[in-house]
Design a protein around this motif. Structure first.
Motif, mmCIF file in Angstrom:
data_model
loop_
_atom_site.group_PDB
_atom_site.id
_atom_site.type_symbol
_atom_site.label_atom_id
_atom_site.label_comp_id
_atom_site.label_asym_id
_atom_site.label_seq_id
_atom_site.Cartn_x
_atom_site.Cartn_y
_atom_site.Cartn_z
ATOM 1 N N LEU A 38 35.760 -3.520 85.567
ATOM 2 C CA LEU A 38 36.156 -4.881 85.918
ATOM 3 C C LEU A 38 37.601 -5.068 85.473
ATOM 4 O O LEU A 38 37.906 -4.949 84.284
ATOM 5 C CB LEU A 38 35.253 -5.901 85.217
ATOM 6 N N TYR A 39 38.491 -5.349 86.433
ATOM 7 C CA TYR A 39 39.915 -5.511 86.141
ATOM 8 C C TYR A 39 40.271 -6.990 86.016
ATOM 9 O O TYR A 39 39.704 -7.848 86.711
ATOM 10 C CB TYR A 39 40.768 -4.885 87.246
ATOM 11 N N PHE A 40 41.262 -7.247 85.155
ATOM 12 C CA PHE A 40 41.740 -8.604 84.901
ATOM 13 C C PHE A 40 43.218 -8.703 85.292
ATOM 14 O O PHE A 40 43.952 -7.718 85.263
ATOM 15 C CB PHE A 40 41.598 -8.952 83.419
ATOM 16 N N ASP A 41 43.648 -9.926 85.640
ATOM 17 C CA ASP A 41 45.063 -10.186 85.902
ATOM 18 C C ASP A 41 45.301 -11.678 85.726
ATOM 19 O O ASP A 41 44.362 -12.475 85.681
ATOM 20 C CB ASP A 41 45.445 -9.740 87.320
ATOM 21 N N ASN A 42 46.578 -12.060 85.615
ATOM 22 C CA ASN A 42 46.869 -13.489 85.470
ATOM 23 C C ASN A 42 46.916 -14.163 86.840
ATOM 24 O O ASN A 42 46.684 -13.529 87.870
ATOM 25 C CB ASN A 42 48.162 -13.718 84.676
ATOM 26 N N ASN A 43 47.219 -15.452 86.859
ATOM 27 C CA ASN A 43 47.089 -16.205 88.116
ATOM 28 C C ASN A 43 48.180 -15.880 89.136
ATOM 29 O O ASN A 43 48.078 -16.286 90.296
ATOM 30 C CB ASN A 43 47.032 -17.712 87.845
ATOM 31 N N THR A 44 49.217 -15.135 88.737
ATOM 32 C CA THR A 44 50.244 -14.704 89.696
ATOM 33 C C THR A 44 50.103 -13.217 90.035
ATOM 34 O O THR A 44 50.961 -12.667 90.727
ATOM 35 C CB THR A 44 51.660 -14.971 89.155
ATOM 36 N N TYR A 45 49.056 -12.575 89.533
ATOM 37 C CA TYR A 45 48.799 -11.146 89.755
ATOM 38 C C TYR A 45 50.006 -10.298 89.351
ATOM 39 O O TYR A 45 50.429 -9.390 90.044
ATOM 40 C CB TYR A 45 48.415 -10.886 91.218
ATOM 41 N N GLN A 46 50.519 -10.627 88.172
ATOM 42 C CA GLN A 46 51.726 -9.958 87.698
ATOM 43 C C GLN A 46 51.487 -8.478 87.389
ATOM 44 O O GLN A 46 52.368 -7.644 87.604
ATOM 45 C CB GLN A 46 52.270 -10.663 86.448
ATOM 46 N N MET A 47 50.296 -8.143 86.899
ATOM 47 C CA MET A 47 49.999 -6.731 86.634
ATOM 48 C C MET A 47 50.002 -5.930 87.924
ATOM 49 O O MET A 47 50.490 -4.796 87.963
ATOM 50 C CB MET A 47 48.654 -6.598 85.910
ATOM 51 N N TYR A 48 49.464 -6.526 88.968
ATOM 52 C CA TYR A 48 49.490 -5.882 90.291
ATOM 53 C C TYR A 48 50.934 -5.681 90.747
ATOM 54 O O TYR A 48 51.320 -4.583 91.173
ATOM 55 C CB TYR A 48 48.722 -6.740 91.288
ATOM 56 N N GLU A 49 51.741 -6.730 90.657
ATOM 57 C CA GLU A 49 53.129 -6.645 91.117
ATOM 58 C C GLU A 49 53.917 -5.631 90.294
ATOM 59 O O GLU A 49 54.701 -4.848 90.847
ATOM 60 C CB GLU A 49 53.793 -8.023 91.036
ATOM 61 N N ASP A 50 53.705 -5.623 88.969
ATOM 62 C CA ASP A 50 54.427 -4.673 88.112
ATOM 63 C C ASP A 50 54.044 -3.237 88.456
ATOM 64 O O ASP A 50 54.876 -2.329 88.432
ATOM 65 C CB ASP A 50 54.118 -4.944 86.635
ATOM 66 N N SER A 51 52.762 -3.028 88.785
ATOM 67 C CA SER A 51 52.311 -1.688 89.155
ATOM 68 C C SER A 51 52.912 -1.255 90.485
ATOM 69 O O SER A 51 53.376 -0.116 90.630
ATOM 70 C CB SER A 51 50.777 -1.658 89.231
ATOM 71 N N ILE A 52 52.935 -2.160 91.464
ATOM 72 C CA ILE A 52 53.520 -1.845 92.770
ATOM 73 C C ILE A 52 55.001 -1.488 92.630
ATOM 74 O O ILE A 52 55.506 -0.546 93.251
ATOM 75 C CB ILE A 52 53.353 -3.038 93.740
ATOM 76 N N GLU A 53 55.714 -2.242 91.774
ATOM 77 C CA GLU A 53 57.149 -2.028 91.594
ATOM 78 C C GLU A 53 57.456 -0.881 90.639
ATOM 79 O O GLU A 53 58.604 -0.431 90.559
ATOM 80 C CB GLU A 53 57.806 -3.320 91.075
ATOM 81 N N GLY A 54 56.449 -0.419 89.892
ATOM 82 C CA GLY A 54 56.674 0.655 88.930
ATOM 83 C C GLY A 54 57.445 0.204 87.700
ATOM 84 O O GLY A 54 58.142 1.017 87.065
ATOM 85 N N LEU A 55 57.344 -1.077 87.349
ATOM 86 C CA LEU A 55 58.093 -1.608 86.214
ATOM 87 C C LEU A 55 57.460 -1.183 84.889
ATOM 88 O O LEU A 55 56.253 -0.961 84.805
ATOM 89 C CB LEU A 55 58.135 -3.139 86.287
ATOM 90 N N VAL A 56 58.288 -1.073 83.859
ATOM 91 C CA VAL A 56 57.803 -0.848 82.498
ATOM 92 C C VAL A 56 58.541 -1.800 81.559
ATOM 93 O O VAL A 56 59.701 -2.133 81.806
ATOM 94 C CB VAL A 56 58.018 0.615 82.047
ATOM 95 N N PRO A 57 57.860 -2.265 80.491
ATOM 96 C CA PRO A 57 56.462 -1.954 80.168
ATOM 97 C C PRO A 57 55.504 -2.730 81.081
ATOM 98 O O PRO A 57 55.794 -3.827 81.521
ATOM 99 C CB PRO A 57 56.327 -2.415 78.719
ATOM 100 N N LYS A 90 47.390 -2.317 82.451
ATOM 101 C CA LYS A 90 46.199 -2.765 83.170
ATOM 102 C C LYS A 90 45.135 -3.076 82.125
ATOM 103 O O LYS A 90 44.995 -2.348 81.135
ATOM 104 C CB LYS A 90 45.704 -1.698 84.152
ATOM 105 N N ILE A 91 44.406 -4.150 82.360
ATOM 106 C CA ILE A 91 43.323 -4.553 81.461
ATOM 107 C C ILE A 91 42.016 -4.447 82.222
ATOM 108 O O ILE A 91 41.892 -4.982 83.329
ATOM 109 C CB ILE A 91 43.525 -5.994 80.960
ATOM 110 N N ARG A 92 41.052 -3.761 81.633
ATOM 111 C CA ARG A 92 39.765 -3.616 82.304
ATOM 112 C C ARG A 92 38.653 -3.469 81.269
ATOM 113 O O ARG A 92 38.904 -3.127 80.110
ATOM 114 C CB ARG A 92 39.778 -2.396 83.231
ATOM 115 N N ILE A 93 37.431 -3.720 81.730
ATOM 116 C CA ILE A 93 36.242 -3.413 80.943
ATOM 117 C C ILE A 93 35.423 -2.424 81.759
ATOM 118 O O ILE A 93 35.082 -2.697 82.913
ATOM 119 C CB ILE A 93 35.424 -4.671 80.617
ATOM 120 N N ARG A 94 35.120 -1.287 81.152
ATOM 121 C CA ARG A 94 34.471 -0.189 81.861
ATOM 122 C C ARG A 94 33.097 0.094 81.255
ATOM 123 O O ARG A 94 32.894 -0.032 80.053
ATOM 124 C CB ARG A 94 35.340 1.062 81.772
ATOM 125 N N HIS A 95 32.160 0.460 82.122
ATOM 126 C CA HIS A 95 30.875 0.960 81.636
ATOM 127 C C HIS A 95 30.318 1.971 82.627
ATOM 128 O O HIS A 95 30.857 2.159 83.726
ATOM 129 C CB HIS A 95 29.885 -0.190 81.390
#
Length: 202
Positions: free
Chosen positions: A40-59, A62-67
């Motif tokens: 289960l993946y999490f992101d904020n209301n502007t999907y900034q983690m998604y955008e940062d990943s698409i752009e390849g920005l650092v730092p 990704k936040i997730r809970i896995r089972h």
């Protein structure tokens, strides 16, 4: 904190048999039995983690809970996958089921991204191999669901990833696995399939 190298390889389902033969020829071995993974993946209301990943920005992270749904005793892992200037690393913490339920309902707070809500479920089957101290994972039957459980679609191809210690020479890794490198993010691929989201990069 242990930095590591992560590389994705372009391997289609049609060429997967040949890739597994390649692993056998390299005297690779199974690490663990194949198992089902659900995240289960999490992101904020502007999907900034998604955008940062698409752009390849650092730092970025990704936040997730896995089972692992098919395990006899299910354990929930709260994970942070962090990409920084220094390299990539993962933080992992076991949480009780009650905390998983709470985070799924109320979200999680992150110092970089603020309040992050659950946005995507991803499930897939993973096979694990070891080739000369390089971990090789093969993910198949990748399926995407909204945070409310609506089916969003699947990936027709598999996802192959190499994981190695940071001190390993990338040229050695390239020579050992002479395959095309690609960028592949299950999280980003899944969000793109949710047409109800207002994603900036779309």
């Amino acid at each position: 904190m242990s930095f590591r190298i992560e590389e994705k390889l372009f391997v289609t389902k049609n060429s997967l048999i040949d890739f597994k033969k390649f692993i056998i020829d390299k005297k690779g071995k199974h690490l663990y039995p194949k198992r089902l993974i659900k995240s289960l993946y999490f992101d904020n209301n502007t999907y900034q983690m998604y955008e940062d990943s698409i752009e390849g920005l650092v730092p970025r992270k990704k936040i997730r809970i896995r089972h692992y749904p098919n395990d006899k005793n299910i354990v929930y892992y709260h994970e942070l996958k962090i990409s920084s200037e220094e390299g990539r690393f993962k933080k992992r913490q076991i949480i009780p089921k009650s905390e998983y339920i709470n985070k799924k309902k109320n979200g999680v707070f992150d110092s970089q991204y603020g309040l992050c809500r659950p946005v995507l479920f991803v499930s897939y089957e993973r096979e694990y191999y070891l080739v000369e101290n390089i971990r090789v994972s093969i993910d198949l039957d990748i399926k995407y669901y909204s945070s409310t459980g609506d089916y969003l679609g699947c990936d027709n191809d598999c996802a192959v990833e190499l994981k190695a210690h940071y001190f390993i020479d990338k040229n050695v890794l390239l020579n050992l696995f002479p395959f095309q490198r690609i960028r592949f993010s299950k999280y980003c691929n899944g969000l793109k399939r949710n047409k109800s989201l207002n994603l900036i990069s779309n």
